[in-house]
Enzyme design. Structure first.
Site, PDB file in Angstrom:
ATOM      1  N   LYS A  13      -4.383   6.636   6.539  1.00 53.69           N
ATOM      2  CA  LYS A  13      -3.898   7.767   7.231  1.00 53.69           C
ATOM      3  C   LYS A  13      -3.867   9.088   6.726  1.00 53.69           C
ATOM      4  O   LYS A  13      -4.061  10.087   6.968  1.00 53.69           O
ATOM      5  CB  LYS A  13      -2.486   7.217   8.093  1.00 53.69           C
ATOM      6  N   ARG A  88       6.521   5.236  14.554  1.00 56.65           N
ATOM      7  CA  ARG A  88       6.332   4.111  14.111  1.00 56.65           C
ATOM      8  C   ARG A  88       6.978   2.898  15.019  1.00 56.65           C
ATOM      9  O   ARG A  88       6.731   1.695  14.526  1.00 56.65           O
ATOM     10  CB  ARG A  88       6.777   4.097  12.823  1.00 56.65           C
ATOM     11  N   ARG A 123      -3.567   2.324  -5.478  1.00 57.69           N
ATOM     12  CA  ARG A 123      -3.427   3.417  -5.394  1.00 57.69           C
ATOM     13  C   ARG A 123      -2.183   4.120  -6.306  1.00 57.69           C
ATOM     14  O   ARG A 123      -1.577   3.283  -6.872  1.00 57.69           O
ATOM     15  CB  ARG A 123      -2.488   3.396  -4.051  1.00 57.69           C
ATOM     16  N   ARG A 156       3.519   3.466  -6.552  1.00 53.96           N
ATOM     17  CA  ARG A 156       4.694   3.437  -5.525  1.00 53.96           C
ATOM     18  C   ARG A 156       5.260   2.098  -5.625  1.00 53.96           C
ATOM     19  O   ARG A 156       4.622   1.228  -5.634  1.00 53.96           O
ATOM     20  CB  ARG A 156       4.401   3.705  -4.249  1.00 53.96           C
ATOM     21  N   ARG A 167       5.581  -4.827   4.322  1.00 58.69           N
ATOM     22  CA  ARG A 167       5.183  -3.782   5.143  1.00 58.69           C
ATOM     23  C   ARG A 167       4.242  -4.000   6.275  1.00 58.69           C
ATOM     24  O   ARG A 167       4.341  -3.510   7.546  1.00 58.69           O
ATOM     25  CB  ARG A 167       4.764  -2.766   4.114  1.00 58.69           C
TER      26      ARG A 167
HETATM   27  P1  AP5 Z   1      -3.811   6.348   2.044  1.00 60.29           P
HETATM   28  O1  AP5 Z   1      -4.631   7.470   2.733  1.00 60.29           O
HETATM   29  O2  AP5 Z   1      -2.782   6.666   1.168  1.00 60.29           O
HETATM   30  O3  AP5 Z   1      -3.123   5.392   3.371  1.00 60.29           O
HETATM   31  P2  AP5 Z   1      -1.989   5.353   4.309  1.00 60.29           P
HETATM   32  O4  AP5 Z   1      -2.538   4.737   5.549  1.00 60.29           O
HETATM   33  O5  AP5 Z   1      -1.665   6.993   4.314  1.00 60.29           O
HETATM   34  O6  AP5 Z   1      -0.892   4.497   3.479  1.00 60.29           O
HETATM   35  P3  AP5 Z   1       0.517   4.570   3.275  1.00 60.29           P
HETATM   36  O7  AP5 Z   1       0.835   3.303   2.349  1.00 60.29           O
HETATM   37  O8  AP5 Z   1       0.843   6.052   3.067  1.00 60.29           O
HETATM   38  O9  AP5 Z   1       1.187   4.360   4.756  1.00 60.29           O
HETATM   39  P4  AP5 Z   1       2.564   3.945   5.021  1.00 60.29           P
HETATM   40  O10 AP5 Z   1       2.270   4.179   6.497  1.00 60.29           O
HETATM   41  O11 AP5 Z   1       2.943   2.524   4.803  1.00 60.29           O
HETATM   42  O12 AP5 Z   1       3.680   4.679   4.177  1.00 60.29           O
HETATM   43  P5  AP5 Z   1       4.217   6.027   4.476  1.00 60.29           P
HETATM   44  O13 AP5 Z   1       4.093   6.531   3.080  1.00 60.29           O
HETATM   45  O14 AP5 Z   1       3.952   6.576   5.781  1.00 60.29           O
HETATM   46  O15 AP5 Z   1      -4.872   5.115   1.536  1.00 60.29           O
HETATM   47  C1  AP5 Z   1      -4.384   4.048   0.631  1.00 60.29           C
HETATM   48  C2  AP5 Z   1      -5.188   4.081  -0.644  1.00 60.29           C
HETATM   49  O16 AP5 Z   1      -6.520   3.664  -0.210  1.00 60.29           O
HETATM   50  C3  AP5 Z   1      -5.398   5.035  -1.310  1.00 60.29           C
HETATM   51  O17 AP5 Z   1      -5.394   4.874  -2.728  1.00 60.29           O
HETATM   52  C4  AP5 Z   1      -6.586   6.070  -0.926  1.00 60.29           C
HETATM   53  O18 AP5 Z   1      -7.451   6.710  -1.874  1.00 60.29           O
HETATM   54  C5  AP5 Z   1      -7.434   4.582  -0.471  1.00 60.29           C
HETATM   55  N1  AP5 Z   1      -8.278   4.850   0.439  1.00 60.29           N
HETATM   56  C6  AP5 Z   1      -8.149   5.298   1.559  1.00 60.29           C
HETATM   57  N2  AP5 Z   1      -9.277   5.173   2.581  1.00 60.29           N
HETATM   58  C7  AP5 Z   1     -10.036   4.586   1.736  1.00 60.29           C
HETATM   59  C8  AP5 Z   1     -11.639   3.894   2.004  1.00 60.29           C
HETATM   60  N3  AP5 Z   1     -12.090   4.223   3.182  1.00 60.29           N
HETATM   61  N4  AP5 Z   1     -12.040   3.432   1.202  1.00 60.29           N
HETATM   62  C9  AP5 Z   1     -11.444   3.132   0.068  1.00 60.29           C
HETATM   63  N5  AP5 Z   1     -10.359   3.443  -0.409  1.00 60.29           N
HETATM   64  C10 AP5 Z   1      -9.631   4.311   0.413  1.00 60.29           C
HETATM   65  O19 AP5 Z   1       5.704   5.435   4.527  1.00 60.29           O
HETATM   66  C11 AP5 Z   1       6.388   4.795   3.626  1.00 60.29           C
HETATM   67  C12 AP5 Z   1       7.777   4.291   3.970  1.00 60.29           C
HETATM   68  O20 AP5 Z   1       8.468   4.983   4.659  1.00 60.29           O
HETATM   69  C13 AP5 Z   1       7.757   3.093   5.025  1.00 60.29           C
HETATM   70  O21 AP5 Z   1       7.354   1.898   4.671  1.00 60.29           O
HETATM   71  C14 AP5 Z   1       9.204   3.293   5.690  1.00 60.29           C
HETATM   72  O22 AP5 Z   1       9.905   2.556   5.107  1.00 60.29           O
HETATM   73  C15 AP5 Z   1       9.199   4.748   5.603  1.00 60.29           C
HETATM   74  N6  AP5 Z   1       8.800   5.457   6.863  1.00 60.29           N
HETATM   75  C16 AP5 Z   1       7.740   6.556   7.096  1.00 60.29           C
HETATM   76  N7  AP5 Z   1       7.661   6.879   8.355  1.00 60.29           N
HETATM   77  C17 AP5 Z   1       8.689   6.517   9.046  1.00 60.29           C
HETATM   78  C18 AP5 Z   1       9.154   6.405  10.479  1.00 60.29           C
HETATM   79  N8  AP5 Z   1       8.322   7.079  11.234  1.00 60.29           N
HETATM   80  N9  AP5 Z   1       9.891   5.406  10.519  1.00 60.29           N
HETATM   81  C19 AP5 Z   1      10.432   4.745   9.766  1.00 60.29           C
HETATM   82  N10 AP5 Z   1      10.285   4.579   8.642  1.00 60.29           N
HETATM   83  C20 AP5 Z   1       9.374   5.397   8.314  1.00 60.29           C
END
Ligand code: AP5
Length: 210
Positions: A13, A88, A123, A156, A167
């Site tokens: 994402k 979410r 990552r 992280r 997660r």
């Molecule tokens: P990346 O693009 O970083 O993936 P992402 O989907 O953004 O993953 P996140 O782990 O950041 O999402 P998340 O939803 O768990 O965490 P968030 O930060 O929102 O890609 C991942 C890796 O793969 C990277 O290294 C990238 O380079 C690589 N990659 C990408 N595409 C690729 C491809 N096609 N091929 C190969 N490699 C690839 O949230 C963290 C925490 O915050 C949550 O767990 C929760 O506790 C809290 N939180 C955040 N938002 C909320 C909410 N709305 N409600 C409640 N809690 C929340």
């Protein structure tokens, strides 16, 4: 255009939000990045969020809804925005509707649990500017150093394998029902995200046109 990016942790994402942001010149808003920034700054909200994030659980709805309500009022959202990681839960989606926010498109990036594990273990992130790398798929020019701001890259805490499992469980239980919520409104588009970043980007851009 007002967009939501849905998908499991590590589905890509954040990576796709960056591409859309460059193409459409609209801000990418990541609740995860905002919460991590609050944690790094040691704010009250950051301290509250830390225990949930480190355990792979969702931060309470009222906290993230408050963050988004305030952020969407900023001037840079006037011509559109990309929500990465919000909503979410169903109550978060309902809160967005109650705010009167119109959503044009919801892109759901689909990736298998096996691929997720490989992506998240490799990552590396910059806590200073939020840039994201991967030791294999998107390596920085100098190992361990952010290309954008020169700060040190770290893994992280919630990317550790045991937390990733929590997660994913949280995602399947609480976030996946949003697919039906937005499909019913006719604005959901599903994008295959298993292949290289460029392939997913091409599919994502196509889904914005459909
Ligand atoms: P990346 O693009 O970083 O993936 P992402 O989907 O953004 O993953 P996140 O782990 O950041 O999402 P998340 O939803 O768990 O965490 P968030 O930060 O929102 O890609 C991942 C890796 O793969 C990277 O290294 C990238 O380079 C690589 N990659 C990408 N595409 C690729 C491809 N096609 N091929 C190969 N490699 C690839 O949230 C963290 C925490 O915050 C949550 O767990 C929760 O506790 C809290 N939180 C955040 N938002 C909320 C909410 N709305 N409600 C409640 N809690 C929340």
């Amino acid at each position: 255009m007002n967009l939501i990016l849905l998908g499991a942790p590590g589905a890509g994402k954040g990576t796709q939000a960056e591409k859309i942001c460059e193409k459409l010149s609209i801000p990418a808003i990541s609740t995860g990045n905002m919460l991590r920034e609050a944690m790094a700054n040691g704010t009250e909200m950051g301290l509250k969020a830390k225990s949930f994030i480190d355990a792979g659980k969702l931060v309470p709805d009222e906290v993230v809804i408050g963050i988004i309500r305030e952020r969407l009022q900023a001037a840079d959202c006037k011509n559109g925005f990309i929500l990465d990681g919000f909503p979410r839960t169903i109550p978060q989606a309902e809160a967005l509707d109650e705010m009167g926010v119109r959503i044009d498109r919801v892109i759901d990036i689909e990736v298998s649990n096996e691929k997720i594990a490989a992506r998240l273990s490799g990552r590396r992130v910059c806590l200073k500017c939020g840039a994201t790398y991967h030791v294999e798929y998107k390596a920085p020019k100098t190992e361990g150093v952010c290309d954008a701001c020169g700060d040190t890259l770290v893994q992280r805490k919630d990317d550790m394998p045991e937390t990733v499992l929590d997660r994913l469980k949280t995602y399947h239980e609480q976030t996946e029902p949003l697919k039906d919520y937005y499909a019913a409104k006719g604005i959901l588009r599903v994008v295959e995200g298993q292949e290289a970043v460029a392939d997913t980007t091409a599919r994502t851009m196509q889904a914005l046109e459909d």
